[in-house]
Design an enzyme around this catalytic site. Structure first.
Site, PDB file in Angstrom:
ATOM      1  N   GLU A 112       3.803  -6.709  12.875  1.00  0.00           N
ATOM      2  CA  GLU A 112       2.801  -6.795  13.944  1.00  0.00           C
ATOM      3  C   GLU A 112       2.213  -8.216  13.934  1.00  0.00           C
ATOM      4  O   GLU A 112       1.903  -8.781  14.971  1.00  0.00           O
ATOM      5  CB  GLU A 112       1.702  -5.749  13.704  1.00  0.00           C
ATOM      6  CG  GLU A 112       0.733  -5.622  14.844  1.00  0.00           C
ATOM      7  CD  GLU A 112      -0.427  -4.690  14.522  1.00  0.00           C
ATOM      8  OE1 GLU A 112      -0.471  -4.128  13.412  1.00  0.00           O
ATOM      9  OE2 GLU A 112      -1.292  -4.555  15.390  1.00  0.00           O
TER      10      GLU A 112
ATOM     11  N   ARG B 278       0.821  -1.220   0.000  1.00  0.00           N
ATOM     12  CA  ARG B 278       0.000   0.000   0.000  1.00  0.00           C
ATOM     13  C   ARG B 278       0.850   1.262   0.000  1.00  0.00           C
ATOM     14  O   ARG B 278       0.401   2.321  -0.447  1.00  0.00           O
ATOM     15  CB  ARG B 278      -0.986  -0.016   1.174  1.00  0.00           C
ATOM     16  CG  ARG B 278      -2.119  -1.006   0.984  1.00  0.00           C
ATOM     17  CD  ARG B 278      -3.037  -1.049   2.197  1.00  0.00           C
ATOM     18  NE  ARG B 278      -2.348  -1.487   3.385  1.00  0.00           N
ATOM     19  CZ  ARG B 278      -2.147  -2.762   3.723  1.00  0.00           C
ATOM     20  NH1 ARG B 278      -2.623  -3.715   2.951  1.00  0.00           N
ATOM     21  NH2 ARG B 278      -1.492  -3.083   4.817  1.00  0.00           N
TER      22      ARG B 278
END
Ligand code: AMP
Length: 178
Positions: free
Chosen positions: A103, A66
């Protein structure tokens, strides 16, 4: 008449939170509603680049995937080149690689060995700063090629994950902070 520029908080309201994607417990920040709105998308690019005059950045480096969307548009606006940092195995030519923790999970990113000139001025962009592992790995790759990072910019920062702590020594900027 031209439309008013969006504020960061207006952009923040357009970001959609998707609970439990891609795994239970992750609050995924979906930026597609920002991209689909012409005024919000161009306003985001303006806000990401407003600190730099065209000609003062040589290359905007974007992070897979992204980050590419914002970095490529920022590069056009700044009259700079665009360089992708990609997930391992995607770039066709010789690469430098860097491992990092996410994450969720772990991964390796790569840059072409000839992507940046030594001493060139780089703006590094990704969509979201979480734990900071991805951006720190990308910054290490930029350094490995001898280029200078002027700033690391994000559309979104999840400040409770303290990703900035992995990016000490760089100016870090984010538009929307959770
Ligand atoms: P990190 O390395 O932990 O800072 O993770 C940042 C990268 O993972 C960025 O490239 C993001 O696109 C992606 N990412 C991590 N957490 C999220 C989230 N909650 N929503 C959307 N993207 C995320």
């Amino acid at each position: 008449m031209s439309q008013p520029k969006p504020t960061p908080s207006e952009i923040g309201h357009a970001i959609r939170n998707v609970p439990d994607f891609p795994k239970p417990g992750i609050q995924f920040k979906d930026i597609t509603p920002v991209l689909a709105d012409a005024r919000l998308f161009s306003g985001t690019i303006e806000l990401l680049t407003e600190r730099f005059k065209p000609g003062t950045v040589d290359t905007v480096v974007g992070i897979d995937a992204r980050g590419f969307i914002f970095a490529a548009a920022a590069a056009v606006r700044l009259q700079a080149g665009f360089v992708p940092v990609r997930k391992k195995g995607k770039l066709p030519y010789r690469t430098h690689e860097q491992d990092y923790a996410l994450e969720y999970g772990s991964a390796t990113i790569a840059i072409h060995v000839d992507a940046l000139r030594p001493g060139s001025r780089v703006l590094l962009i990704d969509d979201l700063l979480a734990t900071g592992g991805t951006a720190a790995a990308a910054a290490a790759l930029v350094h490995r090629l001898g280029a200078n990072i002027l700033e690391i910019s994000f559309l979104i920062e999840l400040s409770f994950l303290k990703g900035r702590d992995k990016l000490t020594g760089y100016p870090v900027r984010s538009l929307v902070v959770y």
